[in-house]
Structures are given as structure tokens and as C-alpha cells.
Design an enzyme around this catalytic site. Sequence first.
Site, PDB file in Angstrom:
ATOM      1  N   TYR A 168     -34.559  35.843 -20.328  1.00 24.91           N
ATOM      2  CA  TYR A 168     -34.389  34.782 -19.332  1.00 24.91           C
ATOM      3  C   TYR A 168     -33.519  35.278 -18.170  1.00 24.91           C
ATOM      4  CZ  TYR A 168     -32.755  30.655 -16.912  1.00 24.91           C
ATOM      5  OH  TYR A 168     -32.433  29.764 -15.917  1.00 24.91           O
ATOM      6  N   ARG A 212     -19.540  30.193 -17.163  1.00 25.01           N
ATOM      7  CA  ARG A 212     -18.675  29.356 -16.311  1.00 25.01           C
ATOM      8  C   ARG A 212     -19.224  27.944 -16.128  1.00 25.01           C
ATOM      9  NH1 ARG A 212     -19.243  30.968 -10.378  1.00 25.01           N
ATOM     10  NH2 ARG A 212     -21.073  29.668 -10.770  1.00 25.01           N
ATOM     11  N   ARG A 225     -29.518  21.172 -19.109  1.00 25.31           N
ATOM     12  CA  ARG A 225     -30.080  22.526 -19.087  1.00 25.31           C
ATOM     13  C   ARG A 225     -29.293  23.373 -20.076  1.00 25.31           C
ATOM     14  NH1 ARG A 225     -29.845  24.644 -13.217  1.00 25.31           N
ATOM     15  NH2 ARG A 225     -27.815  23.634 -13.236  1.00 25.31           N
ATOM     16  N   PHE A 285     -21.077  45.043  -0.443  1.00 26.70           N
ATOM     17  CA  PHE A 285     -21.955  43.904  -0.724  1.00 26.70           C
ATOM     18  C   PHE A 285     -22.203  43.769  -2.227  1.00 26.70           C
ATOM     19  CE2 PHE A 285     -26.338  42.529  -1.565  1.00 26.70           C
ATOM     20  CZ  PHE A 285     -26.315  41.257  -1.027  1.00 26.70           C
TER      21      PHE A 285
END
Length: 411
Positions: A168, A212, A225, A285
Site C-alpha cells: 500500500y 502521526r 480510514r 529538496f
Amino acid sequence: MGTLRAILKNPDDLYPLIKLKLAARHAEKQIPPEPHWGFCYLMLQKVSRSFALVIQQLPVELRDAVCIFYLVLRALDTVEDDTSIPTDVKVPILISFHQHVYDREWHFACGTKEYKVLMDQFHHVSTAFLELGKLYQQAIEDITMRMGAGMAKFICKEVETTDDYDEYCHYVAGLVGLGLSKLFHASGTEDLASDSLSNSMGLFLQKTNIIRDYLEDINEVPKCRMFWPREIWSKYVNKLEDLKYEENSVKAVQCLNEMVTNALSHVEDCLTYMFNLRDPSIFRFCAIPQVMAIGTLAMCHDNIEAFRGVVKMRRGLTAKVIDRTKTMADVYGAFFDFSCMLKSKVNNNDPNATKTLKRLDAILKTCRDSGTLNKRKSYIIRSEPNYSPVLIVVIFIILAIILAQLSGNRS
């Protein structure tokens, strides 16, 4: 007052916070004049202020591609996240979503707040997508197609095993890592990273977010969910939602610690990926979110508050991470310090303690073996400096005046 108290307790947060605020103001002013590009960058700031700031590290051409990549996947994610959409409607949209990026007229009503605006005006994103170079388009289309198919698969399938969990997370985040590697390579600045390393970059971030966001996801209306794998949580409770109840606090923390330990398995791959990057802007980044992730895990581990709300790093520490993550030595230092912080929280009576410590020791060894740790000053683990509270208040007032002037200039 919360921010003021935090600064009084951690006064050396102040300068990085000022720099972060100024950088955010600067990013807000970098909105392109073209309506479709203007919409995309404004929307990026609304759906993820932190990403909108980090993306400013990149050169313009690559920045545009990454911006559109992010918004396309955010739109796809909005369809997946909307629990009010019937499955027989949602699945075909997810599977065909990669085709809609070529359609300037397509939009779909779903989501809430800024996500609804994104979906209602998706034609702006499609228009911008069609102006990207072909290599960028192909990379975005390929990842969107694979991600949509994977999301559709898990609409009809629960996350039962840890293998399911990895699968997933691969579909919703590992593929983001693969896509970014493709975009970096298409820009001509980086070699194409291996799929396994790219996948780990995504999985580490996604698993941190899943840990989290437990309470937010489990309380989702009209339907919760559930992304924590049954293989893990069923050792501790009968139902995943039972973890949030106070009477299960001990078991909940043990389950949380096992989830954190699972996420730590990706750290060494992430360090290898970042070590191999050449371009400084791409490095920053990629590195800033990874440092934020290990910091968040350090805050979450053995912390019952993860089941009471969202556990986050304080804003000042976040500002320091953004300001001071510039080289691989900075990354090794941050991972070392956060891993030490996490290690200090490991309870020897925890059923996962041995495995957690083994993974942390491997991370600490990798950081030590880099030979860079003695060349830096830690901003994460340090003795408390002795600053005058009066001085800090004066500086805070000056900061408020500066920000008020900036707001006035914008209007």
C-alpha cells in the site's frame, strides 16, 4: 502566546523562525503571471505550505514539473480519501485518472475546502501539465497510472499483513519516490536512482505520516480510514480503534513502538539515496522532509499523545531543520541526534525493544562511519542556553513589527 513561550524556552529558535517566515513571504510572491500556472502555485501553497516552501529549492523547469506532479497526485489522493464517494464510482476514476491529465476540460466534484477547489478547477493543472517537456509528462503519466491502479486495489482490500502495508505504501508514496527520481533524471542533473532506494524514500515518509495521523484517520467521517496493518495491531487490541481508548494506553504505546520500528527499516536506504545525489538544490529538496520524518518518529515513539492528537516537532525546530539541512554531513548529524533521542526513549520492557535498538544501532553506526559527526555542532541535542527573557521579549516584539510591515507591503 504558545509561540512566545516556545521561543522563551528555546530562544535560539528565533532566528531560524524569522528566516522561515521571510522565506515563506518570498515564496508567496513567486506566483507566475499566467492564470494556470498562478493557480497551480497558489494551490500548492494552500494544500501544503511546507512543500511549497521546499520546492523553491529547485531550478524553475524542474520546479514546474515537480509542482504539477505533486498536484496531480494530490488530486488523485483527494479522490481516494473522499469516503463519501461510492466504490463503484471511485474505482473507475482512480484507474483512469492518468488519462484526465491530458484533458483540459476534465474536473470532478469531491473533497473539501482547498481540495475541492483543486478538483473543481483541475483544468488549470491539465493546462500546465501539457506545457511540460515530454519526458516530464511521460514520467508523471506513468506514475499516476500505477498509483491509481494501486489505490483502486486497496479500496477493495484491507491492510492485513506487513507485506500489504509495504505494498500500500509503495502505491501511495514509494511511487512518488520513483517519479521524483525520473523527474530528476529527466532534468539532466542526476543519474536515475534504483527503484528500491527511491521506494524507500517514499515509504519512510508515508509510514511516518500514517503513524502521526492515527487519530485523524480513525475518526474520519463518514467512514474511518485504517492503514495500520492488522498483523501488528491485532497483537495488542481486538479492533484498531481500541488503541485510542485510555484503558488500552499501555498496549497502544507498545503497538505504536512496533510501527515506529517498522518505519526505521527504511532509514539506511534513504541515507544511501541522499548520499548519491549531486545537485545541491535537489539534495535539499529531498533531505529536508527525510530529516523531518526521523524527527517526527523520535517525538512519536513511546508517546501516548499520538493517540490523543497529532504529535509534531515544535515550529522552531522545524525552522532549524529547514535552515541547517544543506549537506550530507548535516543529514548524518540530524539522523544521529534524532536516533539518539529515540534510543533514549526505548523502554527495555517494551516487547519491541530489542528490534528497535538493533535498528537504531545500525543507523547510528552508518552516521558514525560517515566521519562527519565531529565536524558539526548539534542543534537538536544540546544544553539549554541561558538567555535573558527580557531580551527575548524585545526581539519577539521586533519580529512582530517586521512581519506587520511585510504584511503591509503585500497589501
